[in-house]
Write a protein that holds these residues in place. Structure first.
Motif, short mmCIF file in Angstrom:
data_model
loop_
_atom_site.label_atom_id
_atom_site.label_comp_id
_atom_site.label_asym_id
_atom_site.label_seq_id
_atom_site.Cartn_x
_atom_site.Cartn_y
_atom_site.Cartn_z
N PHE A 158 0.19 -8.72 2.23
CA PHE A 158 0.33 -8.92 3.67
C PHE A 158 -0.63 -9.99 4.17
O PHE A 158 -1.73 -10.15 3.64
CB PHE A 158 0.07 -7.60 4.40
CG PHE A 158 1.04 -6.51 4.04
CD1 PHE A 158 2.28 -6.43 4.65
CD2 PHE A 158 0.72 -5.59 3.05
CE1 PHE A 158 3.18 -5.44 4.30
CE2 PHE A 158 1.61 -4.59 2.70
CZ PHE A 158 2.85 -4.51 3.32
N THR A 211 -7.69 -2.83 10.92
CA THR A 211 -6.72 -3.26 9.91
C THR A 211 -6.45 -4.75 10.02
O THR A 211 -6.38 -5.47 9.02
CB THR A 211 -5.41 -2.47 10.07
OG1 THR A 211 -5.68 -1.06 9.98
CG2 THR A 211 -4.39 -2.85 9.01
N ASN A 219 -6.30 6.13 5.43
CA ASN A 219 -4.90 5.74 5.37
C ASN A 219 -4.59 4.77 6.51
O ASN A 219 -4.97 5.00 7.65
CB ASN A 219 -4.01 6.98 5.48
CG ASN A 219 -2.54 6.63 5.35
OD1 ASN A 219 -1.94 6.09 6.27
ND2 ASN A 219 -1.95 6.96 4.21
N SER A 220 -3.91 3.68 6.18
CA SER A 220 -3.65 2.63 7.18
C SER A 220 -2.17 2.41 7.43
O SER A 220 -1.78 1.38 7.99
CB SER A 220 -4.30 1.32 6.74
OG SER A 220 -5.70 1.47 6.58
N ASP A 221 -1.33 3.36 7.02
CA ASP A 221 0.11 3.19 7.14
C ASP A 221 0.55 2.91 8.57
O ASP A 221 1.30 1.97 8.84
CB ASP A 221 0.85 4.43 6.61
CG ASP A 221 0.83 4.51 5.10
OD1 ASP A 221 0.39 3.53 4.47
OD2 ASP A 221 1.23 5.55 4.55
N THR A 226 -3.11 -6.34 -0.33
CA THR A 226 -2.17 -5.23 -0.47
C THR A 226 -2.56 -4.07 0.43
O THR A 226 -3.70 -3.99 0.89
CB THR A 226 -2.11 -4.73 -1.92
OG1 THR A 226 -3.37 -4.13 -2.25
CG2 THR A 226 -1.82 -5.87 -2.89
N ARG A 227 -1.63 -3.16 0.62
CA ARG A 227 -1.90 -1.97 1.43
C ARG A 227 -3.03 -1.15 0.80
O ARG A 227 -3.92 -0.66 1.50
CB ARG A 227 -0.64 -1.11 1.53
CG ARG A 227 -0.76 0.12 2.44
CD ARG A 227 0.44 1.02 2.26
NE ARG A 227 1.68 0.29 2.41
CZ ARG A 227 2.35 0.21 3.56
NH1 ARG A 227 1.88 0.82 4.64
NH2 ARG A 227 3.49 -0.47 3.64
N GLU A 229 4.84 -9.31 5.42
CA GLU A 229 4.79 -9.36 3.96
C GLU A 229 5.02 -10.80 3.52
O GLU A 229 5.97 -11.45 3.97
CB GLU A 229 5.86 -8.45 3.36
CG GLU A 229 5.85 -8.41 1.85
CD GLU A 229 6.90 -7.45 1.28
OE1 GLU A 229 7.38 -7.73 0.15
OE2 GLU A 229 7.24 -6.47 1.96
N LEU A 270 -0.85 -0.47 10.02
CA LEU A 270 -0.18 -1.61 9.39
C LEU A 270 1.26 -1.73 9.87
O LEU A 270 1.74 -2.83 10.18
CB LEU A 270 -0.23 -1.46 7.87
CG LEU A 270 0.42 -2.59 7.05
CD1 LEU A 270 -0.23 -3.92 7.38
CD2 LEU A 270 0.31 -2.29 5.56
N ILE A 308 -6.37 -2.71 1.56
CA ILE A 308 -6.74 -2.47 2.96
C ILE A 308 -7.36 -1.09 3.09
O ILE A 308 -8.42 -0.91 3.71
CB ILE A 308 -5.52 -2.59 3.88
CG1 ILE A 308 -4.99 -4.02 3.91
CG2 ILE A 308 -5.88 -2.14 5.31
CD1 ILE A 308 -3.67 -4.18 4.63
N GLU A 309 -6.71 -0.09 2.50
CA GLU A 309 -7.17 1.29 2.62
C GLU A 309 -8.47 1.51 1.85
O GLU A 309 -9.32 2.30 2.27
CB GLU A 309 -6.07 2.23 2.15
CG GLU A 309 -4.85 2.20 3.06
CD GLU A 309 -3.72 3.10 2.59
OE1 GLU A 309 -3.79 3.57 1.43
OE2 GLU A 309 -2.78 3.32 3.38
N SER A 314 -4.05 4.97 13.41
CA SER A 314 -3.65 5.72 12.21
C SER A 314 -4.27 7.09 12.25
O SER A 314 -5.16 7.35 13.03
CB SER A 314 -4.11 4.95 10.97
OG SER A 314 -5.52 4.83 10.94
#
Length: 228
Positions: free
Chosen positions: A166, A115, A137-139, A126-127, A153, A142, A130-131, A228
């Protein structure tokens, strides 16, 4: 030099014009200001305080950075966007960590490193982007990078929904011993995840430890991001 105005406030007198055109003195003045500030300063702040133009400021910054590195001093000039600050030399990280009683090793899981690599080479991002690049999923990764101050941010994308953008932070540069993003390993074109991760691993060994801010309250910190 200062003077008291009729309303009782203190007004700082203008700096002597002798600074203008004197690269060495501008560099020395910048070093003093950054040391006293103990935090990143905006370049427009430096221009205003020093009374120099953009060309003179940039010449002073280059001279200071070159002097610190060429003389193998204990400090380095770090630049991120429009901000500059003094940080400790990365080769002295182990001694700084020992003095402050902090762990030396920075640990990143593969997910967090992936990530971070994507953000390094595609920022601001943006998220969802990235994903899309990582394919997962990179929640959590991140969130961990944000928690440890390596990513932040920096704005909103001018697209539908205005998702958060980000980017890496000054703390990222400190942790990996960089003075600017320009020192990231160069990759031709837009790198895929593995090429970006490999570039970071080759150029930025994770056990080199962090660099720390100079001046008031600078400190080293350990990075441990969850997968993740």
């Amino acid at each position: 030099m200062s003077a008291e105005t009729p309303n009782g406030t203190t007004e700082v007198a203008a700096l002597p014009q002798a600074l203008q055109g004197d690269e060495a003195r501008v560099a020395a003045a910048i070093e003093s200001l950054l040391f006293v500030a103990g935090r990143p300063l905006e370049q427009h702040e430096l221009r205003k305080v020093l009374g120099v133009n953009e060309e003179e400021l940039q010449a002073g910054l280059r001279a200071l950075a070159h002097s610190l590195e060429e003389q193998r001093r204990g400090l380095r000039l770090q630049r991120l966007g429009t901000q500059v600050q003094l940080v400790t030399a990365p080769e002295n990280a182990r001694y700084v960590a020992a003095l402050l009683g902090l762990p030396l090793t920075a640990r990143l899981t593969p997910a967090a490193l992936e990530t971070l690599a994507v953000i390094c080479y595609r920022q601001p991002i943006t998220r969802a982007q990235i994903e899309a690049i990582r394919g997962v999923n990179s929640d959590r990764a991140l969130a961990s990078l944000i928690q440890h101050g390596l990513v932040a941010e920096v704005g909103r994308a001018p697209t539908v929904g205005h998702p958060a953008l980000f980017a890496t932070t000054p703390e990222f540069l400190q942790q990996f011993g960089l003075t600017s993003l320009e020192e990231l390993p160069h990759i031709d074109g837009l790198p895929d995840v593995q090429r970006a991760v490999q570039a970071l691993q080759e150029r930025l060994p994770l056990n080199d430890g962090p660099a720390t801010s100079a001046g008031q309250g600078g400190q080293a910190s350990r990075t441990e991001a969850s997968s993740s």
